[in-house]
Design a protein around this motif. Structure first.
Motif, PDB file in Angstrom:
ATOM      1  N   UNK A  43      57.189  39.397  30.230  1.00 44.57           N
ATOM      2  CA  UNK A  43      56.450  40.294  31.125  1.00 44.57           C
ATOM      3  C   UNK A  43      57.016  40.321  32.543  1.00 44.57           C
ATOM      4  N   UNK A  44      57.216  39.149  33.126  1.00 48.92           N
ATOM      5  CA  UNK A  44      57.700  39.068  34.504  1.00 48.92           C
ATOM      6  C   UNK A  44      59.097  39.669  34.629  1.00 48.92           C
ATOM      7  N   UNK A  45      59.969  39.333  33.679  1.00 48.89           N
ATOM      8  CA  UNK A  45      61.346  39.820  33.710  1.00 48.89           C
ATOM      9  C   UNK A  45      61.389  41.345  33.563  1.00 48.89           C
ATOM     10  N   UNK A  57      40.147  44.934  29.396  1.00 51.14           N
ATOM     11  CA  UNK A  57      41.555  44.534  29.538  1.00 51.14           C
ATOM     12  C   UNK A  57      41.810  43.915  30.908  1.00 51.14           C
ATOM     13  N   UNK A  58      42.518  42.799  30.903  1.00 43.67           N
ATOM     14  CA  UNK A  58      42.934  42.172  32.149  1.00 43.67           C
ATOM     15  C   UNK A  58      41.862  41.392  32.875  1.00 43.67           C
ATOM     16  N   UNK A  59      40.690  41.225  32.257  1.00 48.72           N
ATOM     17  CA  UNK A  59      39.591  40.490  32.897  1.00 48.72           C
ATOM     18  C   UNK A  59      39.250  39.235  32.119  1.00 48.72           C
ATOM     19  N   UNK A  60      38.738  38.254  32.800  1.00 50.50           N
ATOM     20  CA  UNK A  60      38.286  37.022  32.152  1.00 50.50           C
ATOM     21  C   UNK A  60      37.063  37.326  31.288  1.00 50.50           C
ATOM     22  N   UNK A  61      37.066  36.900  30.014  1.00 48.99           N
ATOM     23  CA  UNK A  61      35.949  37.206  29.113  1.00 48.99           C
ATOM     24  C   UNK A  61      34.573  36.804  29.643  1.00 48.99           C
ATOM     25  N   UNK A 100      54.663  44.811  24.342  1.00 50.92           N
ATOM     26  CA  UNK A 100      55.569  43.925  23.597  1.00 50.92           C
ATOM     27  C   UNK A 100      56.046  42.755  24.438  1.00 50.92           C
ATOM     28  N   UNK A 101      56.173  42.977  25.748  1.00 44.85           N
ATOM     29  CA  UNK A 101      56.674  41.924  26.628  1.00 44.85           C
ATOM     30  C   UNK A 101      55.769  40.700  26.652  1.00 44.85           C
ATOM     31  N   UNK A 102      54.465  40.927  26.527  1.00 42.12           N
ATOM     32  CA  UNK A 102      53.523  39.801  26.539  1.00 42.12           C
ATOM     33  C   UNK A 102      53.760  38.894  25.333  1.00 42.12           C
ATOM     34  N   UNK A 114      49.432  41.425  32.106  1.00 47.19           N
ATOM     35  CA  UNK A 114      48.973  40.636  33.252  1.00 47.19           C
ATOM     36  C   UNK A 114      47.464  40.793  33.430  1.00 47.19           C
ATOM     37  N   UNK A 115      46.846  39.760  33.977  1.00 50.44           N
ATOM     38  CA  UNK A 115      45.453  39.904  34.395  1.00 50.44           C
ATOM     39  C   UNK A 115      45.408  40.755  35.662  1.00 50.44           C
ATOM     40  N   UNK A 116      44.259  41.319  35.935  1.00 45.34           N
ATOM     41  CA  UNK A 116      44.114  42.077  37.180  1.00 45.34           C
ATOM     42  C   UNK A 116      44.378  41.181  38.387  1.00 45.34           C
ATOM     43  N   UNK A 117      43.932  39.940  38.295  1.00 41.08           N
ATOM     44  CA  UNK A 117      44.150  38.998  39.404  1.00 41.08           C
ATOM     45  C   UNK A 117      45.631  38.789  39.668  1.00 41.08           C
ATOM     46  N   UNK A 118      46.441  38.779  38.602  1.00 38.35           N
ATOM     47  CA  UNK A 118      47.888  38.600  38.761  1.00 38.35           C
ATOM     48  C   UNK A 118      48.542  39.886  39.266  1.00 38.35           C
ATOM     49  N   UNK A 119      48.100  41.035  38.765  1.00 43.84           N
ATOM     50  CA  UNK A 119      48.711  42.312  39.163  1.00 43.84           C
ATOM     51  C   UNK A 119      48.614  42.557  40.664  1.00 43.84           C
ATOM     52  N   UNK A 120      47.545  42.080  41.266  1.00 43.22           N
ATOM     53  CA  UNK A 120      47.369  42.241  42.710  1.00 43.22           C
ATOM     54  C   UNK A 120      48.541  41.626  43.478  1.00 43.22           C
ATOM     55  N   UNK A 121      49.151  40.601  42.899  1.00 46.00           N
ATOM     56  CA  UNK A 121      50.233  39.879  43.576  1.00 46.00           C
ATOM     57  C   UNK A 121      51.621  40.306  43.085  1.00 46.00           C
ATOM     58  N   UNK A 122      51.700  41.466  42.450  1.00 43.79           N
ATOM     59  CA  UNK A 122      52.989  42.006  42.015  1.00 43.79           C
ATOM     60  C   UNK A 122      53.299  43.275  42.811  1.00 43.79           C
ATOM     61  N   UNK A 123      54.498  43.805  42.598  1.00 45.91           N
ATOM     62  CA  UNK A 123      54.897  45.045  43.250  1.00 45.91           C
ATOM     63  C   UNK A 123      54.138  46.253  42.758  1.00 45.91           C
ATOM     64  N   UNK A 124      53.263  46.083  41.754  1.00 38.65           N
ATOM     65  CA  UNK A 124      52.438  47.188  41.275  1.00 38.65           C
ATOM     66  C   UNK A 124      51.180  47.378  42.107  1.00 38.65           C
TER      67      UNK A 124
END
Length: 319
Positions: free
Chosen positions: A76-78, A156-160, A69-71, A106-116
């Protein structure tokens, strides 16, 4: 608890799916989801874990920390900040599996740069040559924890246009002829829906080498990931695409004692034919405000004792 102290203990929680939104329902419109209150339940879990004696060695967050739902609402970030802030009150590492809801946000590329991205928690490297989030670490002598990436194969999370996306889409369409790729109706293998995913051959090969090392060094291994890999610890659809491949790797070794997963909010459990415990944890998102859904696992040389809270039952798992 036992008179003998545990070798180590850890917290476990699944499917928080926090969103700053009014209560809703699952995709079938049957199960109530407490989006906003899930954060309060997580904070209560953190408070309980912080008071544990002996103290925890780490916490496993089994995926779907925030809701899709956040997307849609641009939050999402908040939402992720709030979940990570709650978990950040713990003085121990939190190891995160990635679920489908992280990948809706988030994309996988973005998730790499989060606390996850937990691969920075002093963990050993994962599979080479891929953006795979599998890794392993040793919390105590003769014990290892392996975190698998159940969406290594996924759209999911990948560039088409990416090779990984195309590879995953080909596999999904081969197995699922429905117009809606999240619809399992009529499928011989109902797990082949878009909200599940799978393990690449590269990840399985790496996993096999990790378990080979643990066999040779007489370690016991706890494996974890968002998606269950045994149908008897899940419902008829909510498990990994190529679960049989992951089970084949595990069953070729002596070291694995259990597999911990989320994804199925009702939870599940089975002891498989090789004596491995498959525990699927109940999800916080469908837990009423007056209850909770988390646990603490106390690990001994011959068993794991789960002390559950709320919807999560106590369990003794011998090995």
């Amino acid at each position: 608890m036992e008179a003998v102290p545990p070798l180590f203990c850890f917290g476990v929680v699944a499917d928080i799916q926090y969103a700053d939104a009014e209560d809703g329902y699952d995709f079938l419109g049957r199960r109530r989801r407490y989006y906003r209150h899930s954060l309060n339940l997580l904070r209560a879990a953190v408070e309980a874990w912080a008071a544990e004696k002996p103290p925890l060695a780490f916490v496993l967050q089994l995926g779907d920390s925030i809701d899709g739902l956040n997307a849609r609402s641009g939050q999402s970030e908040r939402a992720l900040e709030q979940v990570l802030a709650a978990l950040g009150r713990l003085p121990v590492p939190v190891h995160h599996a990635w679920g489908n809801h992280e990948l809706y946000n988030f994309s996988r590329a973005r998730l790499v740069h989060t606390g996850l991205n937990s691969r920075s928690c002093g963990a050993a490297a994962g599979p080479p040559g891929r953006d795979c989030q599998a890794y392993h670490f040793s919390p105590a002598a003769q014990f290892r924890v392996v975190v698998l990436d159940g969406y290594d194969l996924s759209t999911l999370g990948r560039e088409p246009g990416s090779p990984h996306y195309q590879e995953s889409l080909r596999l999904l369409r081969k197995k699922n002829s429905n117009d809606n790729l999240n619809d399992p109706t009529g499928l011989k293998e109902p797990q082949f829906v878009e909200f599940n995913g799978g393990f690449s051959q590269a990840q399985l090969d790496w996993f096999n080498e990790v378990l080979k090392f643990s066999d040779e060094n007489q370690e016991k291994v706890i494996v974890t990931g968002h998606l269950p890999i045994h149908p008897d610890a899940s419902d008829w659809v909510c498990f990994a695409w190529n679960y049989k491949d992951a089970l084949s790797v595990i069953h070729a070794h002596q070291c694995v004692v259990c597999f911990l997963a989320g994804h199925l909010h009702d939870g599940g459990y089975c002891l498989d034919s090789h004596g491995i415990h498959h525990l699927t944890l109940e999800g916080i998102i469908e837990t009423p405000p007056e209850s909770n859904a988390f646990g603490t696992v106390y690990v001994y040389k011959d068993k794991m004792i789960l002390k559950g809270r709320g919807r999560v039952s106590d369990r003794v798992m011998h090995f």
